[in-house]
Structures are given as structure tokens and as C-alpha cells.
Scaffold this motif. Structure first.
Motif, PDB file in Angstrom:
ATOM      1  N   TYR A 154       3.124  -1.259   4.128  1.00  0.00           N
ATOM      2  CA  TYR A 154       2.689   0.115   3.913  1.00  0.00           C
ATOM      3  C   TYR A 154       3.900   0.992   3.628  1.00  0.00           C
ATOM      4  CZ  TYR A 154      -1.586  -1.426   6.270  1.00  0.00           C
ATOM      5  OH  TYR A 154      -2.715  -2.109   6.627  1.00  0.00           O
ATOM      6  N   LEU A 155       3.740   1.922   2.705  1.00  0.00           N
ATOM      7  CA  LEU A 155       4.769   2.920   2.418  1.00  0.00           C
ATOM      8  C   LEU A 155       4.077   4.262   2.239  1.00  0.00           C
ATOM      9  CD1 LEU A 155       7.700   3.732   1.740  1.00  0.00           C
ATOM     10  CD2 LEU A 155       7.184   3.208  -0.665  1.00  0.00           C
ATOM     11  N   THR A 156       4.393   5.205   3.099  1.00  0.00           N
ATOM     12  CA  THR A 156       3.798   6.541   3.025  1.00  0.00           C
ATOM     13  C   THR A 156       4.870   7.538   2.602  1.00  0.00           C
ATOM     14  OG1 THR A 156       2.189   6.013   4.742  1.00  0.00           O
ATOM     15  CG2 THR A 156       2.546   8.337   4.271  1.00  0.00           C
ATOM     16  N   ILE A 157       4.593   8.246   1.513  1.00  0.00           N
ATOM     17  CA  ILE A 157       5.558   9.190   0.944  1.00  0.00           C
ATOM     18  C   ILE A 157       4.985  10.592   1.080  1.00  0.00           C
ATOM     19  CG2 ILE A 157       6.822   9.862  -1.134  1.00  0.00           C
ATOM     20  CD1 ILE A 157       6.346   6.947  -2.118  1.00  0.00           C
ATOM     21  N   GLY A 158       5.660  11.438   1.829  1.00  0.00           N
ATOM     22  CA  GLY A 158       5.214  12.811   2.012  1.00  0.00           C
ATOM     23  C   GLY A 158       5.879  13.739   1.012  1.00  0.00           C
ATOM     24  N   ILE A 159       5.097  14.627   0.417  1.00  0.00           N
ATOM     25  CA  ILE A 159       5.610  15.658  -0.485  1.00  0.00           C
ATOM     26  C   ILE A 159       5.158  16.993   0.084  1.00  0.00           C
ATOM     27  CG2 ILE A 159       5.703  16.571  -2.836  1.00  0.00           C
ATOM     28  CD1 ILE A 159       4.331  13.136  -2.439  1.00  0.00           C
ATOM     29  N   GLY A 160       6.116  17.816   0.518  1.00  0.00           N
ATOM     30  CA  GLY A 160       5.761  19.029   1.236  1.00  0.00           C
ATOM     31  C   GLY A 160       6.184  20.308   0.556  1.00  0.00           C
ATOM     32  N   CYS A 161       5.324  21.318   0.658  1.00  0.00           N
ATOM     33  CA  CYS A 161       5.676  22.689   0.283  1.00  0.00           C
ATOM     34  C   CYS A 161       5.267  23.585   1.453  1.00  0.00           C
ATOM     35  CB  CYS A 161       5.013  23.106  -1.031  1.00  0.00           C
ATOM     36  SG  CYS A 161       3.208  23.108  -1.006  1.00  0.00           S
ATOM     37  N   THR A 162       5.246  24.871   1.254  1.00  0.00           N
ATOM     38  CA  THR A 162       4.998  25.768   2.387  1.00  0.00           C
ATOM     39  C   THR A 162       3.597  25.584   2.972  1.00  0.00           C
ATOM     40  OG1 THR A 162       6.512  27.381   1.425  1.00  0.00           O
ATOM     41  CG2 THR A 162       5.033  28.158   3.174  1.00  0.00           C
ATOM     42  N   GLY A 163       2.576  25.744   2.128  1.00  0.00           N
ATOM     43  CA  GLY A 163       1.208  25.664   2.614  1.00  0.00           C
ATOM     44  C   GLY A 163       0.508  24.361   2.317  1.00  0.00           C
ATOM     45  N   GLY A 164       1.055  23.551   1.415  1.00  0.00           N
ATOM     46  CA  GLY A 164       0.448  22.272   1.097  1.00  0.00           C
ATOM     47  C   GLY A 164      -0.711  22.347   0.126  1.00  0.00           C
ATOM     48  N   ARG A 165      -0.793  23.460  -0.653  1.00  0.00           N
ATOM     49  CA  ARG A 165      -1.933  23.627  -1.550  1.00  0.00           C
ATOM     50  C   ARG A 165      -1.555  23.547  -3.027  1.00  0.00           C
ATOM     51  NH1 ARG A 165      -4.513  28.125  -2.053  1.00  0.00           N
ATOM     52  NH2 ARG A 165      -6.394  27.010  -2.727  1.00  0.00           N
ATOM     53  N   HIS A 166      -0.337  23.982  -3.379  1.00  0.00           N
ATOM     54  CA  HIS A 166      -0.003  24.127  -4.792  1.00  0.00           C
ATOM     55  C   HIS A 166       1.067  23.138  -5.251  1.00  0.00           C
ATOM     56  CE1 HIS A 166      -1.571  28.269  -3.744  1.00  0.00           C
ATOM     57  NE2 HIS A 166      -2.367  27.889  -4.727  1.00  0.00           N
ATOM     58  N   ILE A 172       0.853  -1.183   0.000  1.00  0.00           N
ATOM     59  CA  ILE A 172       0.000   0.000   0.000  1.00  0.00           C
ATOM     60  C   ILE A 172       0.891   1.237   0.000  1.00  0.00           C
ATOM     61  CG2 ILE A 172      -1.894   1.206   1.135  1.00  0.00           C
ATOM     62  CD1 ILE A 172      -2.570  -1.627   0.203  1.00  0.00           C
ATOM     63  N   VAL A 173       0.924   1.954  -1.117  1.00  0.00           N
ATOM     64  CA  VAL A 173       1.741   3.160  -1.251  1.00  0.00           C
ATOM     65  C   VAL A 173       0.821   4.378  -1.214  1.00  0.00           C
ATOM     66  CG1 VAL A 173       3.359   4.443  -2.703  1.00  0.00           C
ATOM     67  CG2 VAL A 173       3.474   1.944  -2.607  1.00  0.00           C
ATOM     68  N   THR A 174       1.024   5.249  -0.240  1.00  0.00           N
ATOM     69  CA  THR A 174       0.213   6.454  -0.095  1.00  0.00           C
ATOM     70  C   THR A 174       1.075   7.692  -0.318  1.00  0.00           C
ATOM     71  OG1 THR A 174      -1.186   5.344   1.543  1.00  0.00           O
ATOM     72  CG2 THR A 174      -1.357   7.739   1.402  1.00  0.00           C
ATOM     73  N   LEU A 175       0.681   8.506  -1.280  1.00  0.00           N
ATOM     74  CA  LEU A 175       1.338   9.789  -1.534  1.00  0.00           C
ATOM     75  C   LEU A 175       0.562  10.857  -0.783  1.00  0.00           C
ATOM     76  CD1 LEU A 175       1.734   9.322  -5.393  1.00  0.00           C
ATOM     77  CD2 LEU A 175       3.588   9.175  -3.717  1.00  0.00           C
ATOM     78  N   VAL A 176       1.228  11.560   0.118  1.00  0.00           N
ATOM     79  CA  VAL A 176       0.567  12.575   0.942  1.00  0.00           C
ATOM     80  C   VAL A 176       1.194  13.933   0.673  1.00  0.00           C
ATOM     81  CG1 VAL A 176      -0.059  13.299   3.271  1.00  0.00           C
ATOM     82  CG2 VAL A 176       0.158  10.862   2.748  1.00  0.00           C
ATOM     83  N   SER A 177       0.402  14.859   0.113  1.00  0.00           N
ATOM     84  CA  SER A 177       0.883  16.235  -0.012  1.00  0.00           C
ATOM     85  C   SER A 177       0.574  16.960   1.291  1.00  0.00           C
ATOM     86  CB  SER A 177       0.204  16.944  -1.190  1.00  0.00           C
ATOM     87  OG  SER A 177      -1.164  17.176  -0.919  1.00  0.00           O
ATOM     88  N   PHE A 178       1.463  17.872   1.693  1.00  0.00           N
ATOM     89  CA  PHE A 178       1.259  18.553   2.972  1.00  0.00           C
ATOM     90  C   PHE A 178       1.992  19.891   2.974  1.00  0.00           C
ATOM     91  CE2 PHE A 178       5.271  16.391   3.491  1.00  0.00           C
ATOM     92  CZ  PHE A 178       6.045  17.257   4.260  1.00  0.00           C
ATOM     93  N   GLY A 179       1.648  20.725   3.942  1.00  0.00           N
ATOM     94  CA  GLY A 179       2.338  21.996   4.143  1.00  0.00           C
ATOM     95  C   GLY A 179       3.230  21.932   5.360  1.00  0.00           C
ATOM     96  N   PHE A 180       4.476  22.373   5.221  1.00  0.00           N
ATOM     97  CA  PHE A 180       5.410  22.327   6.340  1.00  0.00           C
ATOM     98  C   PHE A 180       4.937  23.194   7.507  1.00  0.00           C
ATOM     99  CE2 PHE A 180       8.388  20.571   3.232  1.00  0.00           C
ATOM    100  CZ  PHE A 180       9.059  19.626   3.998  1.00  0.00           C
ATOM    101  N   ARG A 181       4.139  24.208   7.239  1.00  0.00           N
ATOM    102  CA  ARG A 181       3.674  25.078   8.318  1.00  0.00           C
ATOM    103  C   ARG A 181       2.788  24.313   9.311  1.00  0.00           C
ATOM    104  NH1 ARG A 181      -0.006  29.441   5.158  1.00  0.00           N
ATOM    105  NH2 ARG A 181       2.068  29.784   4.291  1.00  0.00           N
ATOM    106  N   ARG A 182       2.228  23.180   8.877  1.00  0.00           N
ATOM    107  CA  ARG A 182       1.409  22.362   9.764  1.00  0.00           C
ATOM    108  C   ARG A 182       2.120  21.080  10.190  1.00  0.00           C
ATOM    109  NH1 ARG A 182      -4.520  21.360   7.639  1.00  0.00           N
ATOM    110  NH2 ARG A 182      -4.487  20.235   9.631  1.00  0.00           N
ATOM    111  N   GLY A 183       3.384  20.970   9.833  1.00  0.00           N
ATOM    112  CA  GLY A 183       4.175  19.832  10.273  1.00  0.00           C
ATOM    113  C   GLY A 183       4.188  18.678   9.289  1.00  0.00           C
ATOM    114  N   VAL A 184       5.217  17.864   9.421  1.00  0.00           N
ATOM    115  CA  VAL A 184       5.384  16.684   8.561  1.00  0.00           C
ATOM    116  C   VAL A 184       4.416  15.590   9.034  1.00  0.00           C
ATOM    117  CG1 VAL A 184       7.009  14.889   7.841  1.00  0.00           C
ATOM    118  CG2 VAL A 184       7.794  17.251   8.141  1.00  0.00           C
ATOM    119  N   PRO A 185       3.755  14.887   8.119  1.00  0.00           N
ATOM    120  CA  PRO A 185       2.872  13.776   8.519  1.00  0.00           C
ATOM    121  C   PRO A 185       3.634  12.775   9.377  1.00  0.00           C
ATOM    122  CG  PRO A 185       2.582  14.269   6.196  1.00  0.00           C
ATOM    123  CD  PRO A 185       3.752  15.081   6.649  1.00  0.00           C
ATOM    124  N   PRO A 186       3.119  12.438  10.546  1.00  0.00           N
ATOM    125  CA  PRO A 186       3.861  11.562  11.466  1.00  0.00           C
ATOM    126  C   PRO A 186       4.077  10.152  10.943  1.00  0.00           C
ATOM    127  CG  PRO A 186       1.613  11.923  12.254  1.00  0.00           C
ATOM    128  CD  PRO A 186       1.826  12.866  11.105  1.00  0.00           C
TER     129      PRO A 186
END
Length: 313
Positions: free
Chosen positions: A270-282, A191-205
Motif C-alpha cells: 500500500y502507498l498512500t499519498i496525501g495532497i493538502g491545501c488549506t481547506g481541502g476543497r480546491h 495499491i496507490v491511494t491519492l488523498v486530497s485533504f485540508g490541513f485545517r483538519r489534519g494530515v491523514p494518519p
């Protein structure tokens, strides 16, 4: 797991763990063998395969339990596994007769798997875990192991498969248990999950890998793009038009296509891959979407995308 306690993987877990079990899979498995040979690991592997597992079920109840499991049909049909070992005490001597009668009635639908290991391996494992041997209360550990071998010998002779775990890793034992269940040698998919996120709210644990894409052009500074998220075609084109974005995707896709088969071989589920930018929107959203498209062709995975911080359009 304590004696007499039953366990079963959660419905969500069972949906995620797919097996290659075929029509010859045994719907009822008895796991037995020496203490310290890996019975608890075997039971957890079967649980992940969708088996309802019971540790230390009284021998007198095994035929009733087997009939209950094997009589179910259609959507209610289940698979089950039980552990039988020297914790049964004096009643252990009754097991060979109980198993023979049950085998005569249900045939290949029941399977007996016996786990054993060398004395050296078992001594080492008990030394590492510091747990007492069930027969070592009033005698040495070595003497308890010898007595257990003698008590289990009649059961070992009935086994459909004997597995020596002396040199097996946990992952190798898992594969052998799947083989014993009558299936293929691998469990899929990862199960590979790609998670986009914003660093201002922290890295997905739960992220196993994290990629920082804040070096890419930021659509937030373009008034006509600010209100959209990275799934919008105009935002995606803006992010992906840079040479850095193209190069990043090429290198990251190559890395992931290398890593995924290694994780599958290692037994990771399970493999969770986080991709982060400032706000996590763009930027993170656009890159996650691009990675999803590129990784769809990778075999042996179930791909999912989650945009943690992106606002709905």
C-alpha cells in the motif's frame, strides 16, 4: 500465531492482494521445516495470496482437511496451507506415511515446502527474539536444533522444494514462497491511494508521502469559483494555469514514477499519498485529479483517489 489456531486474510485484504498464480498453482501446500527458519513468515505470505492457513493442524486431520479443500469447485474453490513441525511431538513420525498416501491420491495439487537455515542463523534468530526452542526445554539451544534436524530429516527427503532462508530477507522469502506456490515471482498491484485533504483538519494518519500545495493560487478567493471543488473544470484550469503548478506536477510525477517501482521491489503493498491545501476543497483536489491522470500509465499499480474534505457539488 498460537498452535492449532487458524487464520485467513480478510475479504478486503484478499481483494486487494492480487497474485500471478497460474494454472499450475498448488491449491494445498504443506509448510514445514526448522524452528526459526521462517515458517510464520511463509504462512503470512500465503495468507496474503488468498490461502486459508492453519498452523499446527494435527497430522491425523490433514487428509480430511485436504479433501475438503480440493473437493470444492467453482466460486467455492479455495486454496489452503498448513504448517507441520516438531510441535506435533511423537505423532510427527506418522507424517511421511500420511503425506505419501495423500500425494498418491491428489498428485500435483499438493506441495511440500521445507524451510531450513544454518545453525548460526537459527541461533541468532532465537537470540534476537528470546523465544524458547520447542526442543530446548531440557537441553541447550544448539542441541535442540541438532535433534530437530534429525527428527525432520525423513520429511525433508519428501519435500518438493527446500528453501534455505539463512541469508534471505523477509521480502526475498515472500518471493520464494510465491514461487513455491507455483506462481510468478511478483505480487501485483501496489495499491496507490491519492488523498486530497485540508490541513485545517489534519494530515491523514495513514499517509506515507505528503505534498503541501498551499503555495498555488487559491480559488477560494474568487467568488465565481468558491462554491465549486477542484474537480470542476473551471477550478482546475484556474489552479493549473500557474507556472508553479505546472512545474510542481512535472517534478512530482517524475518523483513518483521513480519511487513506485522501488516500493514494488521492496514488497510494499500500500502507498498512500496525501495532497493538502488549506481547506481541502480546491487546490489539493485539482492536483490529486491531475496526478491520477498522469499515473494511470504506471505499470504494477492499482490507482485510487479519495477527496477527504471536498464537499459534493
Amino acid at each position: 500465531m498460537s498452535p492449532g489456531r487458524s487464520s485467513g486474510a480478510s475479504p478486503a485484504r484478499q481483494r486487494r492482494v492480487r497474485t500471478a498464480l497460474g494454472s499450475q498453482a498448488a491449491p494445498f501446500i504443506v509448510v514445514t521445516g526448522l524452528s526459526g527458519a521462517g515458517k510464520s513468515h511463509a504462512l503470512r505470505a500465503l495468507e496474503d495470496l488468498g490461502y486459508f492457513c492453519v498452523d499446527n493442524l494435527p497430522i491425523a486431520l490433514i487428509p480430511t482437511f485436504a479433501d475438503l479443500i480440493l473437493s470444492r469447485r467453482g466460486p467455492e474453490r479455495r486454496k489452503a496451507a498448513v504448517v507441520v513441525d516438531v510441535r506435533e511431538g511423537r505423532t510427527l513420525a506418522r507424517f511421511p506415511g500420511v503425506y505419501r498416501r495423500l500425494k498418491q491420491r491428489v498428485g500435483r495439487r499438493i506441495r511440500l515446502v521445507f524451510l531450513e537455515a544454518s545453525d548460526i542463523a537459527i541461533l541468532r534468530r532465537f537470540s534476537e527474539t528470546r523465544r524458547p526452542h520447542p526442543l530446548g526445554i531440557d537441553q541447550s539451544l544448539a542441541e535442540g536444533i541438532g535433534e530437530e534436524r534429525r527428527l525432520l530429516l525423513p520429511i525433508r527427503r519428501l519435500a518438493d522444494q527446500v528453501v534455505d532462508t539463512s541469508s534471505l530477507t523477509v521480502h526475498e522469502l515472500r518471493r520464494r514462497i510465491l514461487e513455491s506456490a507455483g506462481g510468478a515471482t511478483s505480487v501485483a498491484p501496489l495499491i496507490v491511494t491519492l488523498v486530497s485533504f485540508g490541513f485545517r483538519r489534519g494530515v491523514p494518519p495513514d499517509a506515507d508521502l505528503v505534498f503541501d500545495v498551499r503555495f498555488l493560487p487559491n480559488p477560494n478567493f474568487v467568488p465565481s469559483l468558491r462554491r465549486f471543488n477542484g474537480r470542476h473544470a473551471r477550478v482546475a484550469r484556474y489552479v493549473m494555469r500557474s507556472r508553479a503548478a505546472k512545474r510542481f506536477l512535472t517534478l512530482t510525477i517524475g518523483l513518483l514514477k521513480f519511487l513506485v517501482p522501488q516500493y514494488i521491489a521492496e514488497g510494499k503493498t500500500y502507498l498512500t499519498i496525501g495532497i493538502g491545501c488549506t481547506g481541502g476543497r480546491h487546490r489539493s483536489v485539482a492536483i490529486a485529479e491531475a496526478l491520477e491522470r498522469a499515473l494511470k500509465s504506471v505499470r504494477g499499480i492499482e490507482l485510487r483517489v479519495r477527496h477527504r474534505d471536498a464537499l459534493e457539488e
